[in-house]
Design a protein around this motif. Structure first.
Motif, short mmCIF file in Angstrom:
data_model
loop_
_atom_site.label_atom_id
_atom_site.label_comp_id
_atom_site.label_asym_id
_atom_site.label_seq_id
_atom_site.Cartn_x
_atom_site.Cartn_y
_atom_site.Cartn_z
N LYS A 59 3.79 -5.83 5.51
CA LYS A 59 5.08 -5.24 5.90
C LYS A 59 5.86 -4.81 4.66
CE LYS A 59 8.63 -4.49 8.64
NZ LYS A 59 8.70 -3.39 9.56
N SER A 60 5.88 -5.63 3.63
CA SER A 60 6.59 -5.27 2.39
C SER A 60 5.97 -4.04 1.75
CB SER A 60 6.55 -6.43 1.39
OG SER A 60 7.25 -7.52 1.87
N THR A 61 4.65 -4.01 1.74
CA THR A 61 3.95 -2.85 1.18
C THR A 61 4.26 -1.61 1.99
OG1 THR A 61 2.16 -4.31 0.48
CG2 THR A 61 1.67 -1.96 0.53
N HIS A 62 4.28 -1.76 3.30
CA HIS A 62 4.59 -0.62 4.18
C HIS A 62 6.01 -0.11 3.93
CE1 HIS A 62 5.94 1.16 8.06
NE2 HIS A 62 4.81 1.82 7.87
N GLU A 63 6.95 -1.03 3.76
CA GLU A 63 8.35 -0.63 3.49
C GLU A 63 8.46 0.17 2.18
OE1 GLU A 63 11.29 -1.12 5.28
OE2 GLU A 63 9.92 -1.71 6.89
N LYS A 64 7.68 -0.22 1.18
CA LYS A 64 7.73 0.49 -0.10
C LYS A 64 7.01 1.84 -0.01
CE LYS A 64 8.22 -3.64 -2.86
NZ LYS A 64 7.60 -4.60 -3.74
N ILE A 65 5.92 1.87 0.71
CA ILE A 65 5.13 3.11 0.80
C ILE A 65 5.82 4.15 1.67
CG2 ILE A 65 2.99 3.99 1.84
CD1 ILE A 65 1.49 2.19 0.21
N GLU A 68 7.89 6.37 -0.58
CA GLU A 68 7.19 7.18 -1.57
C GLU A 68 6.13 8.09 -0.96
OE1 GLU A 68 5.78 4.86 -4.88
OE2 GLU A 68 7.51 3.53 -4.74
N PHE A 69 5.39 7.58 0.02
CA PHE A 69 4.30 8.35 0.64
C PHE A 69 4.41 8.28 2.16
CE2 PHE A 69 2.72 6.38 -3.30
CZ PHE A 69 2.45 7.51 -4.04
N PRO A 70 5.31 9.04 2.75
CA PRO A 70 5.53 8.94 4.20
C PRO A 70 4.27 9.24 5.03
CG PRO A 70 7.13 10.43 3.19
CD PRO A 70 6.20 10.01 2.13
N LYS A 71 3.41 10.13 4.54
CA LYS A 71 2.22 10.49 5.31
C LYS A 71 1.22 9.33 5.36
CE LYS A 71 2.52 15.40 4.37
NZ LYS A 71 1.91 16.57 3.77
N GLU A 72 1.17 8.54 4.31
CA GLU A 72 0.24 7.41 4.24
C GLU A 72 0.75 6.19 5.01
OE1 GLU A 72 -2.70 7.57 2.50
OE2 GLU A 72 -2.24 9.66 2.06
N SER A 73 2.04 6.16 5.27
CA SER A 73 2.64 4.95 5.85
C SER A 73 2.14 4.65 7.27
CB SER A 73 4.16 5.04 5.85
OG SER A 73 4.59 6.02 6.76
N SER A 74 1.91 5.67 8.07
CA SER A 74 1.46 5.40 9.44
C SER A 74 0.06 4.77 9.45
CB SER A 74 1.48 6.67 10.28
OG SER A 74 0.59 7.62 9.76
N ASN A 75 -0.78 5.23 8.52
CA ASN A 75 -2.12 4.66 8.39
C ASN A 75 -2.04 3.18 7.99
OD1 ASN A 75 -4.70 5.40 8.85
ND2 ASN A 75 -5.05 6.33 6.85
#
Length: 162
Positions: A59-65, A68-75
């Motif tokens: 979850k923390s990694t997802h919040e940071k990503i 910075e990388f909105p397209k990668e976040s859903s994956n």
């Protein structure tokens, strides 16, 4: 006193000493079984804590990503949920029911109540993560879990030392 009286008295003392030894042995076995139940429950709690720590890390990694990388976040978010689902499906609920039952068997029912409180906090933490609550409230829940677990571990440790 006649020889028959001495024989009877010796027989009575023998039976009495055998009963006392059996009582002490039963008491020791019960104590060992209680400690074994508590040890297995603690292993389960730490395993559960690791599952939720992995979820919080994801979850923390997802919040940071997400920033910075909105397209990668859903994956990453999909993978976070899949990892959690895989960990939970791996005998989580049967083990939860087993340990709950084992703790209910103990004479001191407060162990079961404390275990239930910890597991309720884990459930609330999971809901907070899935409802996409802010990270501060999630970390406060995690701190509460740490306090409850610390108290439970201390209680189990004191039981094992007695």
């Amino acid at each position: 006193m006649s020889q028959v009286g001495y024989i009877f008295l010796g027989w009575l003392f023998g039976i009495l000493s055998m009963l006392i030894a059996k009582w002490i042995q039963t008491k020791d076995e019960k104590k060992k079984k209680e400690i074994e139940i508590l040890a297995e429950t603690l292993k389960y709690l730490f395993k559960t804590k690791q599952i939720y720590n992995n979820l919080l890390t994801d979850k923390s990694t997802h919040e940071k990503i997400i920033k910075e990388f909105p397209k990668e976040s859903s994956n990453l978010e999909r993978q976070m949920y899949e990892n959690f689902d895989r960990d939970i499906k791996n005998n989580f609920f049967p083990e939860l029911m087993f340990h709950s039952f084992q703790l209910k068997r103990l004479d001191d029912k407060s162990y079961w109540k404390d275990f239930e409180n910890v597991m309720n906090e884990f459930e609330a933490l999971g809901k907070a993560v899935f409802e996409k609550s802010d990270m501060d409230s999630i970390f406060k829940r995690n701190d509460e879990i740490n306090k409850l677990m610390s108290s439970f571990v201390g209680k189990c440790n004191s039981k094992a030392k007695v």
